[in-house]
Design an enzyme around this catalytic site. Structure first.
Site, PDB file in Angstrom:
ATOM      1  N   ARG A 175      38.214  25.939  73.155  1.00  0.00           N
ATOM      2  CA  ARG A 175      38.413  26.018  71.711  1.00  0.00           C
ATOM      3  C   ARG A 175      38.459  24.639  71.051  1.00  0.00           C
ATOM      4  NH1 ARG A 175      43.695  28.698  70.123  1.00  0.00           N
ATOM      5  NH2 ARG A 175      42.981  27.816  68.121  1.00  0.00           N
ATOM      6  N   HIS A 176      38.084  24.637  69.765  1.00  0.00           N
ATOM      7  CA  HIS A 176      38.270  23.459  68.926  1.00  0.00           C
ATOM      8  C   HIS A 176      39.641  23.565  68.264  1.00  0.00           C
ATOM      9  CE1 HIS A 176      37.691  20.547  65.672  1.00  0.00           C
ATOM     10  NE2 HIS A 176      36.657  20.089  66.345  1.00  0.00           N
TER      11      HIS A 176
END
Length: 400
Positions: free
Chosen positions: A235-236
């Protein structure tokens, strides 16, 4: 002057001569790149032993693949820098060079009498780059450092891996490579400065500092928003959806950075109702409500295979990618088209990652293979004006 007309390389750094006192990876990667850009690189190695990586497996025809990869575009001269005659020869080489790169512990070169203050009297135009674990000053300056140490101390490992899992080292040696690249940038800047002033420079690059610089967003968020970054898997930390998703067969990576991309992705997935969902109107809202959004997307992605979803995302102009293995990546049509695998020397069967810089107006030279230990010692010493008898005496006295 050292007569190296037969060794002159082409390219944007043609005419720049580098003396390379580096070993392992933080340093050799930098000088490999300078050589790939056209500089002449003379690698100084310990007589009988050479760079530590020469004995690291796996091997190709009894040569370390590790060493071969990051020591292309160089010539090898063996020299005992603990002997006074060796230091004398070294200073003669330095007098002919533009750049010196070394990656010993802080203070090691000074103790040999070969630090910047010593050598700038020999060559005032010398650009002297020192790469070390912690820099030339500070409480840790004398400590040893390797890639995993730099990654661990910088906090890089704390933000790498799955949530709640063990700290993970980034798969590539970015502690070493990051410092090598920053050193190369500093060297090029110092050479540009020298064109105006005529004076050399000292460049101090620390692996720990470079890791902190590479963590720019994580550090900025902590310092300015008080948020402690943590491991998020694929994930960012600020954007959603921006991560890997499983499909009916193989996983894919998706990046939705704008509301326009969000609109197109939802329509491609048959999730138009999410466009009016009050939880997901903006990227920030989608990130804040990620725990609710991810299961909705995963359920749909699992209904079709990877290739079908990649086609759908391409049609919708949504950034998406397969999650390739190294063999998959090297066989990707884009990678093949960009010629990111190079055989050095041509016809040898030894293949490596190519230089990722394309300059049509200043094409880079063909890469040359990593040298055998001391392969060019006699030729370089002869170019310095030493006779065959003198070179033989150096060998008997364990100078080279």
């Amino acid at each position: 002057m050292l007569n190296t007309d037969t060794q002159r390389r082409e390219g944007p750094l043609a005419g720049v001569r580098v003396v390379d006192l580096t070993h392992m990876l933080a340093g050799p990667y930098s000088t490999w790149l300078l050589g790939a850009l056209g500089a002449e690189v003379i690698k100084i190695e310990r007589p009988g032993k050479g760079d530590f990586t020469r004995i690291i497996a796996p091997f190709s025809e009894e040569e370390s693949i590790y060493f071969l990869s990051v020591n292309r575009n160089k010539r090898s001269l063996t020299l005992n820098l603990k002997e006074e005659k060796g230091k004398e020869i070294f200073k003669k080489i330095v007098a002919t060079c533009d750049v010196l790169v070394e990656n010993n512990r802080a203070g090691a070169m000074d103790r040999l009498g070969l630090g910047y203050t010593d050598l700038k009297t020999v060559n005032p135009r010398l650009v002297y780059a020192s790469i070390s674990g912690f820099g030339q000053d500070g409480p840790y300056r004398h400590r040893p450092c390797f890639d995993v140490v730099a990654q661990a101390m910088s906090g890089m490992m704390s933000i790498t891996g799955e949530p709640g899992g063990d700290p993970c080292r980034v798969g590539a040696s970015i502690g070493d490579i990051g410092s090598s690249l920053f050193a190369a940038v500093g060297i090029l800047a110092a050479l540009q400065k020298r064109t105006g002033t005529g004076e050399g420079s000292f460049i101090d690059v620390a692996m720990l500092d470079c890791q902190l610089a590479l963590m720019e967003n994580a550090i900025a968020r902590f310092l300015n928003a008080g948020e402690t970054p943590r491991a998020l898997g694929s994930r960012h930390p600020l954007i959603a959806p921006f991560q890997a998703f499983p499909t009916a067969d193989k996983p894919i990576a998706i990046c939705v950075d704008t509301n326009e991309q969000w609109d197109r992705m939802c329509r491609a997935m048959g999730l138009e109702h999410l466009l009016s969902d009050p939880r997901f109107p903006t990227g920030s809202a989608r990130n804040a409500n990620h725990a609710e959004l991810e299961p909705l997307l995963r359920e749909v992605f699992l209904t079709r295979g990877r290739d079908a979803w990649l086609d759908a995302m391409e049609d919708a102009d949504v950034p998406a990618s397969p999650i390739n293995s190294v063999p998959d990546a090297l066989n990707d049509p884009q990678v093949v088209h960009r010629k990111m695998v190079v055989e050095v020397p041509e016809g040898s069967g030894k293949r490596f990652a190519a230089v990722p810089i394309t300059m049509p107006e200043a094409p880079l030279p063909a890469e040359s293979p990593a040298p055998r230990l001391g392969e060019h010692t006699d030729a370089i010493l002869a170019d310095l004006g030493f006779s065959p008898d003198e070179i033989g005496a150096f060998r008997r006295d364990a100078v080279v």
